[in-house]
Design an enzyme around this catalytic site. Structure first.
Site, PDB file in Angstrom:
ATOM      1  N   SER A 248       0.822  -1.213   0.000  1.00  0.00           N
ATOM      2  CA  SER A 248       0.000   0.000   0.000  1.00  0.00           C
ATOM      3  C   SER A 248       0.851   1.257   0.000  1.00  0.00           C
ATOM      4  CB  SER A 248      -0.918   0.002   1.226  1.00  0.00           C
ATOM      5  OG  SER A 248      -1.739  -1.146   1.237  1.00  0.00           O
TER       6      SER A 248
ATOM      7  N   LYS B 190      -0.216 -10.870   7.010  1.00  0.00           N
ATOM      8  CA  LYS B 190       0.036  -9.521   7.480  1.00  0.00           C
ATOM      9  C   LYS B 190      -1.309  -8.939   7.877  1.00  0.00           C
ATOM     10  CE  LYS B 190       1.161  -4.809   6.224  1.00  0.00           C
ATOM     11  NZ  LYS B 190       1.269  -3.815   5.132  1.00  0.00           N
TER      12      LYS B 190
ATOM     13  N   GLY C 181       0.800  -5.397  11.027  1.00  0.00           N
ATOM     14  CA  GLY C 181       0.802  -4.523   9.870  1.00  0.00           C
ATOM     15  C   GLY C 181       1.036  -3.068  10.184  1.00  0.00           C
TER      16      GLY C 181
END
Length: 326
Positions: free
Chosen positions: A76, A195, A221
């Site tokens: 991300s 995760k 995470g």
């Protein structure tokens, strides 16, 4: 008769190859030790919004000096939804080529369809990824129940040449990978772990507890709950803040693993506010700004992500300076 015999031999060879391949995948997943700290690296861009490979290389040389277990590439924080497929693969190839061989490369290969995820997973493995990080598909989130998600991840793991790590990030996807699905998927020989970016420590502890009979590893995470995750059995963390305070997060890992909980707690508390600033509060633009302050190349995001305004920049600076980092 000849055609029938030939087909029979071919079918036997395919079945034998498939069994051997599954055995190889199982062994690979079992051998892959995920424990440690990983920065989900940012993707630098030029002023024209092309990937800036020179600045990426410079960041990699600096990260190689920090005792990370490896890097997460095209997660991300790498702005993967804004990159073309060939860019995503080339970044992974570049990282693997420059990173020391003993550092793991975990490449994000999740797409919305199983078919696209399989194709990108194959390309990431060919580019040198040691494992793939596969995010939950979420566009049709109302249909992404346990049955659909188990089938999706199973299809990917069945055909992936490298171990698969599940990725649950409800803040971005609006969808949390259900507990029952995680438990079922933990039994797959080519799924190495999870995760979990949700931040629910009781959930992380329950996942560790319910998968303890499997060779399944859980990664926190976020740096904001890293110590708590270690307390309930996580083996490491994929933390955006590691792009900025990587050595400090590796120190926190060391303190937790050695049972020095008082020191760990003090360090963890000082990391909570800056971590929140570069994740849920101000996001990737803040992460990239903080990287610039700490000697890395962050730079601008790819449009439509906007840079921080003056008030946000001042808030970000306060979150770091009030905790003694600036």
């Amino acid at each position: 008769m000849l055609r029938s015999t030939t087909w029979s031999r071919t079918a036997h060879w395919v079945r034998t190859w498939s069994r051997r391949n599954r055995s190889h995948e199982a062994a690979a997943a079992a051998r892959l030790d995920l424990s440690g700290i990983y920065p989900p690296i940012a993707t630098p861009f030029t002023p024209q919004e092309d990937v800036d490979y020179d600045k990426l290389d410079q960041n990699l040389h600096k990260y190689a000096q920090i005792p990370f277990k490896g890097l997460v590439v095209q997660g991300s924080n790498g702005e993967y939804p804004y990159l073309m497929e060939d860019e995503r693969v080339e970044v992974v190839r570049r990282v693997r080529r420059l990173l020391p061989a003993d550092k793991l490369v975990m490449a994000g290969s999740g797409c919305e369809s199983s078919r696209a995820t399989l194709q990108l997973t194959e390309k990431m493995a060919a580019a040198g990824a040691d494992a793939v990080l596969v995010v939950t598909p979420c566009f049709y989130k109302g249909k992404m129940d346990s049955r659909a998600l188990v089938e999706h991840f199973t299809k990917v793991a069945d055909r992936s040449a490298v171990p698969v790590v599940l990725y649950s990030v409800p803040a971005n996807t609006g969808l949390e990978l259900p507990l029952d699905a995680v438990v079922r998927l933990s039994q797959h020989p080519n799924i190495a772990g999870l995760k979990d970016s949700g931040g629910d420590i009781s959930r992380i502890g329950l996942i560790v507890h319910k998968t303890k009979s499997q060779d399944f590893q859980v990664l926190a995470g976020s740096a904001g709950f890293l110590m708590a995750a270690y307390c309930v059995g996580a083996v490491g963390g994929v933390c955006a803040l590691a792009n900025v305070l990587g050595r400090q997060l590796c120190d926190l890992e060391r303190l937790c693993k050695s049972g020095r909980w008082d020191e760990a707690r003090e360090l963890q508390q000082r990391l909570i506010e800056p971590n929140a600033a570069v994740t849920r509060k101000l996001g990737v633009p803040a992460l990239k700004q903080a990287m610039e302050w700490f000697g890395f190349h962050g730079g601008a995001c790819r449009s439509p992500l906007l840079p921080l305004d003056q008030n946000q920049t001042e808030q970000l600076r306060r979150d770091f300076s009030s905790n003694g980092w600036m």
